[in-house]
Design a protein around this motif. Structure first.
Motif, mmCIF file in Angstrom:
data_model
loop_
_atom_site.group_PDB
_atom_site.id
_atom_site.type_symbol
_atom_site.label_atom_id
_atom_site.label_comp_id
_atom_site.label_asym_id
_atom_site.label_seq_id
_atom_site.Cartn_x
_atom_site.Cartn_y
_atom_site.Cartn_z
ATOM 1 N N ARG A 172 10.234 -38.223 -48.650
ATOM 2 C CA ARG A 172 9.517 -37.682 -47.511
ATOM 3 C C ARG A 172 8.134 -37.210 -47.944
ATOM 4 N NH1 ARG A 172 9.917 -34.420 -42.753
ATOM 5 N NH2 ARG A 172 8.811 -32.527 -43.290
ATOM 6 N N ASP A 173 8.122 -36.570 -49.113
ATOM 7 C CA ASP A 173 6.875 -36.006 -49.620
ATOM 8 C C ASP A 173 5.806 -37.084 -49.792
ATOM 9 O OD1 ASP A 173 5.878 -33.524 -50.232
ATOM 10 O OD2 ASP A 173 5.844 -34.018 -52.387
ATOM 11 N N SER A 174 6.185 -38.184 -50.461
ATOM 12 C CA SER A 174 5.178 -39.209 -50.722
ATOM 13 C C SER A 174 4.790 -39.918 -49.429
ATOM 14 C CB SER A 174 5.690 -40.209 -51.762
ATOM 15 O OG SER A 174 6.797 -40.900 -51.267
ATOM 16 N N LEU A 175 5.745 -40.009 -48.490
ATOM 17 C CA LEU A 175 5.406 -40.611 -47.188
ATOM 18 C C LEU A 175 4.358 -39.758 -46.479
ATOM 19 C CD1 LEU A 175 8.759 -41.896 -45.699
ATOM 20 C CD2 LEU A 175 6.745 -43.212 -46.296
ATOM 21 N N LEU A 176 4.573 -38.439 -46.501
ATOM 22 C CA LEU A 176 3.616 -37.549 -45.843
ATOM 23 C C LEU A 176 2.238 -37.687 -46.488
ATOM 24 C CD1 LEU A 176 5.716 -34.314 -45.227
ATOM 25 C CD2 LEU A 176 4.826 -35.934 -43.545
ATOM 26 N N LYS A 177 2.230 -37.760 -47.815
ATOM 27 C CA LYS A 177 0.957 -37.912 -48.524
ATOM 28 C C LYS A 177 0.263 -39.205 -48.105
ATOM 29 C CE LYS A 177 1.513 -35.446 -52.829
ATOM 30 N NZ LYS A 177 2.165 -35.632 -54.120
ATOM 31 N N LYS A 178 1.086 -40.276 -48.001
ATOM 32 C CA LYS A 178 0.530 -41.571 -47.640
ATOM 33 C C LYS A 178 -0.043 -41.523 -46.228
ATOM 34 C CE LYS A 178 1.687 -46.411 -48.222
ATOM 35 N NZ LYS A 178 2.774 -47.373 -48.351
ATOM 36 N N ILE A 179 0.692 -40.881 -45.305
ATOM 37 C CA ILE A 179 0.201 -40.766 -43.933
ATOM 38 C C ILE A 179 -1.119 -40.013 -43.919
ATOM 39 C CG2 ILE A 179 0.645 -39.662 -41.708
ATOM 40 C CD1 ILE A 179 3.583 -40.313 -42.109
ATOM 41 N N ASP A 180 -1.179 -38.930 -44.704
ATOM 42 C CA ASP A 180 -2.415 -38.150 -44.796
ATOM 43 C C ASP A 180 -3.589 -39.022 -45.207
ATOM 44 O OD1 ASP A 180 -1.735 -35.743 -43.906
ATOM 45 O OD2 ASP A 180 -1.709 -34.712 -45.857
ATOM 46 N N GLU A 238 -4.514 -41.535 -42.593
ATOM 47 C CA GLU A 238 -5.210 -40.947 -41.447
ATOM 48 C C GLU A 238 -6.672 -40.687 -41.749
ATOM 49 O OE1 GLU A 238 -2.916 -37.609 -40.218
ATOM 50 O OE2 GLU A 238 -1.911 -38.743 -38.627
#
Lengths: 308, 163
Positions: free
Chosen positions: A78-86, A89
């Motif tokens: 989840r963490d790396s996904l959030l980073k990737k989304i950031d 964006e």
């Protein structure tokens, strides 16, 4: 076991003169096939139906790679996904900001072209395609993608990746297409130096990171680092897409032309996703007549596609 | 009974060709692409040698057409090359069968080099000649891999009683 021995001995005299005749017949037919395949498109149907037969084999070969990608996508934290989304964006905002400027420039360009009475630039439509992980002949630079006739792909269609011109389709089947990369030794495309507008031809050399620019005079205004874009003259590639960057320029006065090499912008050996491009039809009657009408007929030579 | 056996044998032959084709397009690093043996050619030579009445020029030709489609190359170039090596193998199968393995490997080198020579000619004619000596490497690697492949295919043939 005895029965097996008997079966193994049987072939001794069964094979006679027929082999030579059969070989001659098959050789003649393969020569015929090659000649037709080289010059005309009649065999595309046969190739397509064979390609559908072998599609499962290709899928099977590509399976470990696609399964690996799928697992990689599904098992990221989840963490790396959030980073990737950031990061995506922020990249998106950046690209949108650039796009605003581009839109206003495009409108300005259209207005200026209107004033000059020049033909409008043609629009383009794109479709993303993915590479299928199979190896083709290492001596001709070709790759296989997962889009074909069914998605309206056609033979001789330009293909781009995120960085620049990638290649063009050479065989199209209903579900897959073979793309010839711009670095293939039998590929060449008409290009233009961005800084000076000098037109030339970028030919593949057989090395992934090298294109040769042909017929450049020794005194040409060129510098290492100049960018090269497609000129759109051949009628295959749309105009203005980045193709390469010049890496060496040797002028030898004893030779008629300078030796110029460039490295492709597109990541030919790394891109997994490419874009198929459709050009919207130009209105030919809008083009102003040439000042001198030559008697030879069509003065524009088709030089972009030298596919075998 | 015997017909049933023949049918089983056919599927084994087809399966070995299929595996050879899979190995032909299996993605590899770029350097490994250059040393990839001519898998289909090797399997073809084996079957031509072992069962010359069943596998010969016709099978070689069809296998070649399929390889051409797999490779995206000119339709007919592998077909022609494979038909020729199938013919030579069938003509010489009695000699090749009794050679020791290393001599067989030498014959394999010659056969595969012959097929590559034919393909290089055709590519030269259509203006796509291979421009590097690395082009000839597969005939060497094919010869090197031959003894193992031969023993493997022989065991397969005996186990499934292909005849």
């Amino acid at each position: 076991m005895f029965e097996y021995e008997v079966l193994a001995i049987k072939p001794l005299f069964a094979y006679g003169q027929a082999a030579g005749i059969r070989l001659a017949f098959l050789l003649a037919s393969s020569i015929g096939l090659m000649a037709v395949d080289h010059k005309y498109d009649y065999l595309d149907g046969i190739r397509s139906s064979l390609a559908i037969l072998i599609y499962p084999v290709q899928q099977m070969v590509a399976f470990p790679v696609s399964a690996g990608n799928w697992m990689g996508e599904n098992l990221t934290s989840r963490d790396s996904l959030l980073k990737k989304i950031d990061s995506l964006e922020s990249q998106n905002v950046f690209l949108k900001a650039q796009m605003q400027k581009y839109t206003s420039l495009e409108i300005e360009n259209m207005r200026l072209r209107d004033l000059l009475d020049a033909a409008e630039r043609t629009g383009e439509k794109v479709l993303a395609a993915e590479l299928i992980a199979v190896d083709l002949d290492p001596f001709s630079h070709k790759v296989l993608i997962n889009k074909g006739n069914r998605h309206n792909a056609f033979k001789g269609q330009p293909v781009l990746d995120a960085e620049g011109v990638f290649g063009q389709t050479v065989h199209v089947t209903p579900i897959t297409s073979v793309i010839m990369l711009i670095s293939d030794p039998s590929h060449a495309l008409p290009v233009q130096i961005d800084r000076t507008g000098l037109r030339t031809i970028a030919a593949g050399t057989g090395a992934m990171d090298k294109l040769e620019l042909l017929h450049i005079p020794n005194n040409a205004d060129l510098k290492v680092g100049d960018t090269v874009s497609s000129s759109g003259l051949g009628g295959v590639f749309p105009q203005g897409y980045p193709v390469a960057e010049i890496i060496s320029f040797e002028s030898d006065p004893t030779q008629p032309y300078a030796r110029v090499f460039a490295t492709p912008k597109a990541r030919l050996d790394r891109s997994r996703e490419v874009l198929l491009v459709w050009r919207e039809k130009t209105k030919i009657e809008e083009v102003p007549p040439a000042p001198q009408v030559s008697k030879k007929g069509n003065p524009k030579q088709e030089v972009s596609a030298l596919a075998p | 009974m015997s017909e049933n056996k023949a049918a089983q044998g056919t599927s084994v032959i087809i399966l070995t060709f299929l595996l050879a084709m899979i190995l032909t397009i299996l993605p590899m690093p770029e350097w490994a692409g250059y040393i990839r043996p001519e898998w289909v050619g090797l399997v073809l030579v084996y079957w031509c040698m072992a069962l010359p009445t069943r596998v010969n020029v016709g099978v070689g030709w069809v296998a070649g057409i399929i390889v051409d489609v797999l490779n995206g190359s000119l339709l007919g170039q592998h077909a022609m090359a494979y038909a020729v090596i199938a013919y030579v193998t069938v003509k010489l199968h009695k000699q090749i069968r009794i050679y020791p393995l290393w001599q067989q490997a030498l014959s394999i080198f010659t056969l595969i080099a012959l097929s590559q020579l034919l393909i290089a000619w055709i590519r030269g004619i259509v203006g796509d000649a291979p421009n590097s000596w690395l082009y000839w490497l597969p005939s060497l690697t094919s010869a090197v891999i031959w003894p193992w492949l031969y023993l493997l295919l022989r065991d397969v043939r005996r186990k499934f009683r292909v005849s």
